[in-house]
Enzyme design. Structure first.
Site, PDB file in Angstrom:
ATOM      1  N   TYR A 104       0.862  -1.182   0.000  1.00 15.38           N
ATOM      2  CA  TYR A 104       0.000   0.000   0.000  1.00 15.38           C
ATOM      3  C   TYR A 104       0.898   1.232   0.000  1.00 15.38           C
ATOM      4  CZ  TYR A 104      -4.132  -2.785   0.968  1.00 15.38           C
ATOM      5  OH  TYR A 104      -5.168  -3.676   0.881  1.00 15.38           O
ATOM      6  N   GLU A 105       0.591   2.197  -0.852  1.00 15.34           N
ATOM      7  CA  GLU A 105       1.594   3.219  -1.136  1.00 15.34           C
ATOM      8  C   GLU A 105       1.897   4.194  -0.002  1.00 15.34           C
ATOM      9  OE1 GLU A 105       0.128   6.204  -4.206  1.00 15.34           O
ATOM     10  OE2 GLU A 105      -1.245   4.540  -4.416  1.00 15.34           O
TER      11      GLU A 105
END
Lengths: 351, 259
Positions: B49-50
């Site tokens: 997840y960024e």
């Protein structure tokens, strides 16, 4: 190193004004000088948000906005900036939602109080809740200038600034229209001979971050996703930090590995629980989808009808009639905040 | 079996993901697809997840966005954006899983704007976010898009996420990106891949009851057809139960209306 390009020009038909190679804020050399000139003493930097904003926020500056979309955003600081007013701002961030939309809303309500001149960014929206109506309004009417990067590009720009270097080579942007429209440059790498993209350092005049915990000197811990807060704080000439809690320096010194932002990078420490509300803060509270939806709805109404009444009423109710962040949170109500605290799921943090 | 368009897309997304890989997910259906894959055929698939999280355990609920604090739950590694995008540049992210507003035959995706003029577009979307970096440097790019003519276009208005560019063999190399590029495009009615020789979009599978000609009717450019166009697998009752009861019980994404 020679400037080159990808083959993007073979496929693009977008019309754009090339941007001159320049920084939209302090240059790396100016930033270095300001850092050298600072006192490095461990002094108590705790103050009120009102004092912090009065001291550091001026017309025409570049503000670096921490957090990511709805996570650990510096919401309380943005509200105070709107209360005090700041014009002609440059915004720099990777991805953000209501911080930008609040500033944009304030600009629509009273451009003599708050105005955004331009934004260097990767993404401006609400994710699941929808697109940002005021970004759409401001950009399609040509009222603000944008400079687009990827989320990594903006993060790398803050990182370059935090490292004290003028740019970073990255492996993205090339071959897309961002290569044409933004201030990065494609060059031939002097070592590999391959094309590589350079993004310019981004030094905000003032960085805004909310952290899980910090001591009075500004040594800060961040739990949950760290977003780009460390890089923004180190990149900025001055950093205003809200913290969900002030913790003893003894605790910081016992576990110095947990310090994500070191004190010299911080100029103001403000203890403010729920400082990211209506955003989320890992270990403390989840985001308030209802409030985000409510404000977004008001903005969308404005975009569709051009009527400012709803926006004016919102700003009067939630920002201008509040002296402090606590007044705002009181309007949201204890029960709501308690619910959001439970929805965090007791994510573990170390204080 | 009755299933909706978003359920079909999520299920197909899951099918495309292999075990023992890392998928860099965008918000919405990519998260659902990856969760479904983990619960079925790919227990050793992990997500990035960024905002900074690698391999979380999503035990307190599906993250509603990639920045959701739930996406950080019990991760193996939890830093910030630089850390996860640098893992990606380094070669540790196998799949980019993104969406967008328009796509062309070479898999270039637009998620910035509609219009001709960058400074004053007709419509402005949120921007690249992570997508541009994911499509550049994850090894393979998977794109989700509704099958509509206005989205499958001859020429995108703005290239946000790099595909194969103009189709020339060295386009990505000249662009300085590291990933091998577009891999699959998933829609409710069709699954596409890309031809190795020409790098053009190729129809691989169609949904039951649809024909390749009907798919072509919803695409503005000429599609290549695989020699052996297959029928898309459909979700079983068990798959739908997982999607609706375990992964997105509140219907945040699965109850959204798409055509």
């Amino acid at each position: 190193m020679s400037e080159t390009s990808s083959k993007i020009k073979n496929i693009s038909r977008i019309q754009y004004d090339p941007k001159p190679a320049e920084y939209w804020g302090p240059t790396p050399r100016e930033a270095r000088k300001k850092a050298v000139a600072k006192s490095k003493a461990l002094v108590d930097k705790s103050m009120t948000l009102k004092e912090a904003v009065q001291k550091h926020i001026k017309d025409g500056i570049n503000i670096g906005i921490g957090g990511f979309v709805n996570t650990r955003i510096p919401a309380a600081i943005i509200q105070e900036i709107i209360r005090q007013g700041a014009r002609d701002l440059t915004l720099s961030f990777q991805s953000n939602s209501i911080c930008c939309e609040w500033l944009a809303g304030a600009m629509i309500v009273d451009p003599d109080r708050v105005s955004i001149k331009r934004a260097e960014l990767a993404w401006w929206g609400y994710e699941i809740i929808g697109i940002a109506p005021l970004l759409r309004y401001l950009n399609t009417s040509g009222k603000i200038q944008l400079d687009d990067y990827t989320n990594y590009g903006m993060s790398a720009r803050f990182k370059a600034a935090a490292m004290g270097i003028p740019f970073l080579p990255v492996r993205d942007h090339g071959g897309t229209d961002m290569e044409l429209t933004n201030r990065g440059k494609m060059v031939e790498c002097p070592f590999s001979g391959e094309n590589v993209y350079l993004v310019p350092a981004c030094h905000p005049d003032v960085g805004l971050v909310n952290v899980t915990a910090a001591d009075i000197y500004g040594n800060a811990r961040i739990f949950g996703a760290q977003c780009t807060c460390q890089e923004i704080a180190l990149a900025s000439i001055h950093t205003i930090m809200t913290t969900e809690a002030i913790i003893p320096t003894e605790s910081i010194r016992s576990y110095p590995n947990l310090t994500e932002i070191p004190y010299p990078a911080v100029d103001a420490v403000v203890e403010q629980p729920f400082a990211s509300y209506p955003g989320a803060c890992y270990g403390n509270y989840w985001f308030d989808m209802d409030h985000l939806r409510y404000y977004r709805g008001i903005c969308d109404e404005f975009r569709k009808t051009g009527k400012r009444d709803g926006l004016k009423k919102y700003f009067e109710e939630y920002i201008f009639s509040c002296e402090t962040s606590d007044d705002f949170l009181e309007k949201i109500g204890y029960k709501n905040l308690l619910k959001l605290r439970k929805m965090d799921g007791a994510q573990p943090v170390i204080l | 079996m009755e299933y909706s368009a978003v359920e079909m897309i999520s299920y197909t997304g899951s099918r495309v993901l292999e075990d023992e890989k890392i998928v860099f997910v965008g918000t919405g259906l990519p998260i659902i697809a990856a969760m479904h894959a983990q619960l079925t055929h790919a227990p050793n698939l992990y997500m990035i997840y960024e905002a900074g999280s690698l391999a979380p355990i999503l035990e307190i609920g599906m993250p509603l966005s990639v920045g959701d604090t739930r996406a950080a739950r019990k991760a193996c590694y939890l830093k910030g954006l630089c850390a996860v995008f640098e893992l990606t540049q380094r070669g540790f992210a196998d799949y980019a899983f993104i969406g967008g507003a328009q796509i062309d035959m070479y898999g270039n995706v637009c998620s910035h704007l509609e219009g001709d003029v960058y400074e004053k577009p007709n419509i402005r979307f949120p921007g690249s976010g992570g997508a541009g970096a994911m499509a550049a440097n994850c090894e393979k790019t998977i794109v989700i898009m509704a099958l509509e003519k206005r989205r499958f276009v001859q020429q995108v208005d703005f290239v946000t996420s790099i595909g194969f560019g103009d189709g020339s063999p060295d386009y990505r190399e000249k662009a300085g990106v590291m990933g091998s590029g577009p891999y699959r495009v998933i829609t409710q009615h069709a699954l596409f891949g890309f031809d190795e020789e020409t790098r053009r979009m190729k129809l691989l599978e169609v949904a039951p009851g649809k024909t390749p000609a009907e798919v072509q009717d919803n695409v503005s450019f000429e599609l290549l057809m695989d020699e052996n166009v297959k029928e898309m697998a459909v979700p079983t009752e068990q798959d739908l139960k997982l999607l609706k009861e375990e992964i997105d019980p509140e219907g945040y994404f699965l109850k959204r209306v798409t055509r």
